[in-house]
Design an enzyme around this catalytic site. Structure first.
Site, PDB file in Angstrom:
ATOM      1  N   GLY A  82       0.819  -1.209   0.000  1.00 35.20           N
ATOM      2  CA  GLY A  82       0.000   0.000   0.000  1.00 35.20           C
ATOM      3  C   GLY A  82       0.847   1.251   0.000  1.00 35.20           C
ATOM      4  O   GLY A  82       2.040   1.204  -0.281  1.00 35.20           O
ATOM      5  N   ASN A  83       0.203   2.375   0.283  1.00 32.65           N
ATOM      6  CA  ASN A  83       0.921   3.653   0.353  1.00 32.65           C
ATOM      7  C   ASN A  83       0.256   4.539   1.409  1.00 32.65           C
ATOM      8  O   ASN A  83      -0.781   4.178   1.951  1.00 32.65           O
ATOM      9  CB  ASN A  83       0.957   4.324  -1.026  1.00 32.65           C
ATOM     10  CG  ASN A  83      -0.431   4.639  -1.547  1.00 32.65           C
ATOM     11  OD1 ASN A  83      -1.101   5.530  -1.042  1.00 32.65           O
ATOM     12  ND2 ASN A  83      -0.879   3.876  -2.536  1.00 32.65           N
ATOM     13  N   ARG A  84       0.861   5.673   1.685  1.00 32.57           N
ATOM     14  CA  ARG A  84       0.425   6.525   2.794  1.00 32.57           C
ATOM     15  C   ARG A  84      -0.618   7.567   2.427  1.00 32.57           C
ATOM     16  O   ARG A  84      -0.884   8.469   3.203  1.00 32.57           O
ATOM     17  CB  ARG A  84       1.637   7.236   3.406  1.00 32.57           C
ATOM     18  CG  ARG A  84       2.631   6.289   4.030  1.00 32.57           C
ATOM     19  CD  ARG A  84       3.721   7.074   4.755  1.00 32.57           C
ATOM     20  NE  ARG A  84       4.846   6.219   5.107  1.00 32.57           N
ATOM     21  CZ  ARG A  84       4.854   5.377   6.137  1.00 32.57           C
ATOM     22  NH1 ARG A  84       3.806   5.283   6.920  1.00 32.57           N
ATOM     23  NH2 ARG A  84       5.916   4.636   6.367  1.00 32.57           N
ATOM     24  N   SER A  85      -1.217   7.478   1.241  1.00 35.81           N
ATOM     25  CA  SER A  85      -2.214   8.489   0.872  1.00 35.81           C
ATOM     26  C   SER A  85      -3.440   8.401   1.774  1.00 35.81           C
ATOM     27  O   SER A  85      -4.032   7.335   1.937  1.00 35.81           O
ATOM     28  CB  SER A  85      -2.634   8.298  -0.586  1.00 35.81           C
ATOM     29  OG  SER A  85      -3.615   9.256  -0.915  1.00 35.81           O
TER      30      SER A  85
END
Ligand code: CTP
Ligand code: CA
Length: 228
Positions: free
Chosen positions: A33-36
């Site tokens: 995933g990512n931190r958005s």
């Protein structure tokens, strides 16, 4: 959010906004995933609704609530986001890709939880590139005259400044507008202050905005309205 003086200049418009960050499964319990957080996309959807648009928010794993008065389509992966955005874009006047879409996904997620095994080495996860939804939308133009907008979070480095990287990306993507966000130094991810330059399809700056994600959102819709 916005004052009483917000123009109803998107009345009669159908717009699609993607927001949040995609999650690509590794096994049934793990993902890439990512931190958005989805805050910028949520602000864009809320601002468009305030300006009179009919809004579809394609929401990938938002860390914040979706705004009132918009249609929400929840998605998880980049492939799901692509399908939802393209379905909604068929009759949209504008599509804004604010989501952080995974560039790569595991080729074949494991059916069962990956286990540690005594004496055996750590697994290698093979990745494959995902489809570039923004570039594909810019290429296909699912509806004539549709405005396609991308976002790019960039840092300056030895290869070039934030704006040089933005210009290269604008030319590569083929979108009508690319909103370039300078990140680092307390700007960007997870913060409320943003510093953006909006580039046209040829990579030329057409507007700048600094402030909250709500102020940036209105600047983006202003730029969309002043196209053509
Ligand atoms: N984007 C997309 N589909 C992808 C990857 C990105 O639609 N598979 C969109 C994002 O929603 C954003 C824009 O492309 O609007 C720019 O994303 P960014 O990650 O900055 O660009 P990339 O082309 O992925 O380049 P890189 O990550 O290597 O800088
Ligand atoms: Ca990327």
């Amino acid at each position: 959010e916005g004052g009483a003086d917000v123009p109803l200049d998107l009345a009669g418009w159908r717009v699609v906004v993607s927001a949040g960050g995609t999650r690509e499964p590794i096994d049934p319990v793990r993902f890439l995933g990512n931190r958005s957080s989805g805050r910028q996309g949520v602000a864009l959807a809320a601002a468009a609704a305030r300006r009179g648009a009919q809004v579809t928010l394609v929401a990938a794993n938002l860390a914040v609530p979706a705004p009132q008065g918009v249609d929400v389509v929840a998605v998880g992966t980049a492939a799901e986001l692509r399908e939802a955005v393209r379905a909604a874009a068929k009759d949209a006047d504008a599509v804004v890709m604010a989501a952080a879409v995974a560039d790569f996904r595991p080729v074949s997620p494991a059916d069962a939880k990956i286990k540690k095994r005594a004496g055996s080495s750590a697994p290698t996860i093979e990745l494959v590139e995902t489809v570039d939804v923004l570039a594909e939308l810019a290429q296909d133009r699912l509806r004539p005259g549709q405005v396609v907008v991308g976002f790019a979070a960039e840092t300056g480095d030895a290869q070039g400044t934030v704006l040089e990287h933005g210009r290269t990306k604008a030319l590569r993507k083929g979108a009508d507008l690319l909103v370039v966000n300078a990140v680092g130094d307390g700007l960007g991810f997870g913060t409320t202050e943003n510093d953006v330059t909006i580039l046209d399809a040829s990579g030329e700056p057409v507007a700048t905005a600094r402030g909250t994600k709500d102020e940036v959102a209105h600047a983006v819709w202003d730029a969309v309205r002043s196209l053509g």
